[in-house]
Enzyme design. Structure first.
Site, PDB file in Angstrom:
ATOM      1  N   PHE A 438       0.864  -1.183   0.000  1.00 31.33           N
ATOM      2  CA  PHE A 438       0.000   0.000   0.000  1.00 31.33           C
ATOM      3  C   PHE A 438       0.900   1.233   0.000  1.00 31.33           C
ATOM      4  O   PHE A 438       1.960   1.209   0.625  1.00 31.33           O
ATOM      5  CB  PHE A 438      -0.869   0.061   1.264  1.00 31.33           C
ATOM      6  CG  PHE A 438      -1.920  -1.002   1.321  1.00 31.33           C
ATOM      7  CD1 PHE A 438      -3.185  -0.789   0.778  1.00 31.33           C
ATOM      8  CD2 PHE A 438      -1.661  -2.221   1.928  1.00 31.33           C
ATOM      9  CE1 PHE A 438      -4.156  -1.777   0.833  1.00 31.33           C
ATOM     10  CE2 PHE A 438      -2.632  -3.214   1.990  1.00 31.33           C
ATOM     11  CZ  PHE A 438      -3.879  -2.989   1.437  1.00 31.33           C
ATOM     12  N   ASP A 440       0.679   3.691   1.734  1.00 29.77           N
ATOM     13  CA  ASP A 440       0.935   4.071   3.132  1.00 29.77           C
ATOM     14  C   ASP A 440       2.186   3.393   3.681  1.00 29.77           C
ATOM     15  O   ASP A 440       2.724   3.825   4.695  1.00 29.77           O
ATOM     16  CB  ASP A 440      -0.245   3.651   4.007  1.00 29.77           C
ATOM     17  CG  ASP A 440      -1.538   4.248   3.520  1.00 29.77           C
ATOM     18  OD1 ASP A 440      -2.045   5.176   4.149  1.00 29.77           O
ATOM     19  OD2 ASP A 440      -2.040   3.778   2.478  1.00 29.77           O
ATOM     20  N   ILE A 442       4.978   2.820   1.901  1.00 37.50           N
ATOM     21  CA  ILE A 442       6.167   3.113   1.099  1.00 37.50           C
ATOM     22  C   ILE A 442       7.212   3.819   1.975  1.00 37.50           C
ATOM     23  O   ILE A 442       8.398   3.811   1.669  1.00 37.50           O
ATOM     24  CB  ILE A 442       5.824   3.958  -0.151  1.00 37.50           C
ATOM     25  CG1 ILE A 442       6.942   3.824  -1.196  1.00 37.50           C
ATOM     26  CG2 ILE A 442       5.561   5.416   0.201  1.00 37.50           C
ATOM     27  CD1 ILE A 442       6.602   4.362  -2.563  1.00 37.50           C
ATOM     28  N   HIS A 484      -4.484   2.764   4.809  1.00 34.05           N
ATOM     29  CA  HIS A 484      -4.665   2.054   3.535  1.00 34.05           C
ATOM     30  C   HIS A 484      -5.306   2.964   2.504  1.00 34.05           C
ATOM     31  O   HIS A 484      -6.034   2.504   1.632  1.00 34.05           O
ATOM     32  CB  HIS A 484      -5.534   0.800   3.718  1.00 34.05           C
ATOM     33  CG  HIS A 484      -4.942  -0.215   4.632  1.00 34.05           C
ATOM     34  ND1 HIS A 484      -5.062  -0.141   5.993  1.00 34.05           N
ATOM     35  CD2 HIS A 484      -4.200  -1.319   4.383  1.00 34.05           C
ATOM     36  CE1 HIS A 484      -4.431  -1.156   6.550  1.00 34.05           C
ATOM     37  NE2 HIS A 484      -3.898  -1.885   5.603  1.00 34.05           N
TER      38      HIS A 484
END
Ligand SMILES: Cc1ncc(C[n+]2csc(CCOP(=O)(O)OP(=O)(O)O)c2C)c(N)n1
Ligand SMILES: [Mg+2]
Length: 694
Positions: A438, A440, A442, A484
């Site tokens: 996701f 989020d 990274i 997410h």
């Protein structure tokens, strides 16, 4: 072992080996002294030297072979000298000169990158402590993959990989990701840890609970050797033994070498400010130890002095030459930002006849399947992409079954490794397609993306572009909640040296994924998870007929989704909307009833971005709305708006409008709050009406 046996064993090391080692060590020591004597000049650019660490470094450098890979850290000038880099070349680096063989004056001393025939290879080395562990482990992963897939000439000598690290850098979390993977997958890699007990001014007692010999025990399957790295013979023999095992048994090792740090931390952080252990540490100096050894081989005091003087003379001459060598050309400043890509125009069939529409997630799946079919050097890895699930969005479903677990596999939860390993994989000629589960998540991988991936091509002066595709499901949809749903494109577009694409339809996703694959640069592919199955009302257009196998879209070209009627444009009754991702669908909804008057541009690529198409739109309509899913207060579209207004001021009839999300630190879970936060058709419509009233 008794003293006599040690002595007789010592004499077994060949005299020529010792003589060579002495030459390298003496060069390294003389360079350090020369820099110090001329510190007003040499410390213009910060540098560190290997003073004290020479024995283990020379022992290693001398035994590397051209098929090997090594990642020296900033204190490893003795590794560089002993693998064939000349003192002159190093001095070109210390002065950041044009002919610095590593970076052409772009990066610091002893931050090498090398891709020369007949030399071991070095990928770009950053200055961030410990961060080389993941890219370098990526090389070993690539070598293992190539060996297992039969992509390597079996008669060629086996290569190995060395990752050199300072002791303190090993407390970085990313080092453990690298060790974990090396242990888990049994890569042919040696981690050399040079333990001087110092972390600039912080010492071992303050900064670590255990040294590497204990820490390594947590990584099951990595064999350890702890040695006195100031003893050349012990170092040489250990490296020799470990190299032999790694070349034949293809498994990981750690060489943990105790060494004294006898020079300054760097030219800028000087030992006299804080070192209280120097008297003790100087007793461990590897240089006199090697001289004693040479004397036992019959060298006289005079021979040693003569050799030292020869080396000094040579360095004096070369120092003057290096100092007066050419600086980099100012014109070269923007060389090697991106390597040229072969995909420069749209090719292939976008909507082949006789095919049904498919959902976007399948377009991506088909694209990856075709790539894996066609290219043995292509592979896909990330969390849960392996056979059992095929991706949490089923975006990789069936791929592991079709292509095998070696080519499509799960990684541990290690975003840094997933992203950073592509540097090494790409260096050995592979084409990794990787996935971050996701957007989020990274963030743990962002350091690798910024520090290693994005700068490799530029700082290696064009030697090491990183070719990889990083797939990232993104965007808010169906109460994904704060972890997410996030949009991250403004952060990504701020990282120069990577390309960022954000398709809004299956056809664009397929064409751009293919273009990303053939691009020699790193490409982040943002895939809106709300569009994957076109489940959200109004996003049906994200489904498309699957384009042909050879379909590609050049990165950096926008797509006109809707055009306005020319009579409306001529009457001054039109406007343009620029957007991407889900913004396309909010805009389409908002345009209802005004279709004849609005041109809709889908950027598709956020970096590089299609300035030409945006400027044309501004000039044609004089009124423009930008639509983004990101926070209205902080998004890269604000910069775009500024640029468009600057470049098209004379043509604009109104300030550029921006529609985005409500500005909050996170996207709340509750579905009503999520809806209230996100842009929507109505909000875009309000901007349309506002502009038409002006
Ligand atoms: C990620 C990162 N944090 C901090 C620094 C600043 N820094 C440079 S060298 C260094 C100490 C490294 O010690 P060690 O790895 O033991 O190597 P040594 O200098 O002792 O050879 C630090 C903290 C850095 N370069 N990178
Ligand atoms: Mg240290």
């Amino acid at each position: 072992m008794s003293k006599t046996t040690t002595e007789s064993k010592r004499n077994m090391l060949k005299k020529e080996t010792l003589e060579k080692a002495f030459g390298f060590m003496c060069n390294a020591k003389t360079l350090a002294e020369k820099y110090e004597e001329n510190k007003e000049i040499t410390s213009k650019y910060v540098h560190a030297t290997s003073r004290g660490h020479e024995a283990i470094q020379v022992a290693l450098g001398m035994q590397l072979q051209p098929q090997d890979w090594v990642s020296p850290y900033y204190r490893d000038d003795s590794i560089l000298l002993s693998m064939g880099i000349t003192p002159y070349e190093l001095m070109l680096q210390v002065f950041a000169k044009k002919d610095d063989p590593f970076s052409g004056g772009r990066t610091y001393y002893a931050h090498p990158s090398l891709n020369r025939d007949d030399y071991p290879k070095i990928i770009h080395q950053s200055s961030a402590t410990g961060m080389q562990a993941i890219p370098t482990t990526g090389i070993a992963m690539g070598i293992q993959y190539k060996e297992n897939q039969g992509l390597i000439d079996k008669t060629a000598p086996p290569s190995l990989v060395v990752c050199s690290l300072g002791d303190a850098s090993c407390t970085e979390g990313e080092v453990s990701e690298a060790l974990q993977m090396a242990a888990l997958k049994q890569f042919p890699i040696i981690f050399l840890v040079q333990d001087n007990g110092w972390d600039i001014s912080a010492n071992a007692e303050e900064t670590r609970a255990q040294d590497m010999s204990k820490y390594a025990q947590g990584f099951n399957g990595i064999e350890l050797r702890t040695i006195d790295g100031s003893d050349f013979q012990a170092s040489y023999e250990t490296v020799q033994e470990v190299f032999q095992v790694v070349r034949s048994e293809r498994r990981p090792f750690i060489i943990h070498a105790h060494v004294p740090l006898l020079g300054h931390h760097t030219s800028g952080v000087r030992m006299e400010w804080y070192r209280d252990d120097l008297d003790e540490e100087r007793k461990k100096d590897p240089y006199p130890k090697l001289i004693d050894h040479l004397k036992r081989h019959g060298w006289s005091e005079k021979e040693i002095k003569d050799k030292e003087e020869d080396i000094r003379r040579e360095i004096d001459i070369k120092y003057d030459l290096a100092l007066s060598a050419e600086d980099p050309l100012i014109d070269s400043l923007t060389d090697h930002i991106f390597a040229p890509t072969p995909i420069t125009e749209e090719k292939g069939e976008r909507s082949p006849k006789g095919k049904k529409k498919t959902v976007m997630v399948d377009s991506a799946l088909f694209a990856v399947r075709e790539l894996l079919q066609k290219h043995p050097e292509a592979l896909l890895y990330g969390q849960d992409v392996g056979g059992r699930l095929g991706g949490v969005f089923r975006e990789a479903a069936t791929l592991a079954q079709t292509f095998g677990d070696a080519r499509v596999f799960n990684t541990p939860i290690q975003e840094a490794f997933i992203i950073g390993s592509t540097v090494g994989m790409s260096a050995v000629g592979l084409k990794p397609i990787v996935e971050v589960q996701f957007a989020d998540y990274i963030w743990p991988g962002l350091n690798q993306l910024f520090t290693e991936v994005s700068r490799s091509y530029y700082l290696s002066n064009g030697k090491w572009p990183v070719s990889c595709v990083i797939r990232v499901p993104i965007g808010a949809y169906g109460s994904g909640g704060p972890y997410h749903s996030s949009s991250v494109e403004s952060v990504l577009t701020n990282i120069r040296g990577i390309k960022v694409v954000y398709p809004s339809t299956g056809a664009d996703l397929k064409g751009l994924l293919k273009a990303a694959y053939y691009d020699p640069n790193p490409v982040v592919l943002l895939e809106h998870k709300g569009l994957y199955w076109s489940k959200i009302k109004g996003t049906e257009e994200s489904m498309s007929i699957e384009p042909s196998d050879d379909y590609v879209i050049p990165i950096g070209k926008a797509r006109t989704v809707r055009t306005a009627l020319s009579e409306e444009i001529e009457k001054g009754n039109s406007l343009g909307i620029i957007t991407y991702g889900r913004g396309v669908y909010w805009s389409l909804e908002a345009m209802k009833g005004n279709e004849d008057q609005i041109e809709l541009l889908d950027l598709r690529s956020l970096h590089p971005i299609d300035h030409q198409a945006m400027n044309t739109l501004c000039r044609k309509h004089g009124k423009v709305i930008l639509v983004t899913e990101e926070s209205i207060e902080c998004n890269f579209m604000l910069g775009i708006a500024g640029k468009l207004q600057r470049d098209n001021f004379m043509y604009l009839d109104a300030p550029i409008e921006i529609v985005g999300s409500v500005d909050t630190p996170a996207i709340p879970l509750n579905s009503e709050l999520e809806l209230a936060l996100l842009p929507n058709g109505e909000r875009v419509k309000a901007s349309i009406e506002k502009l038409f009233k002006l």
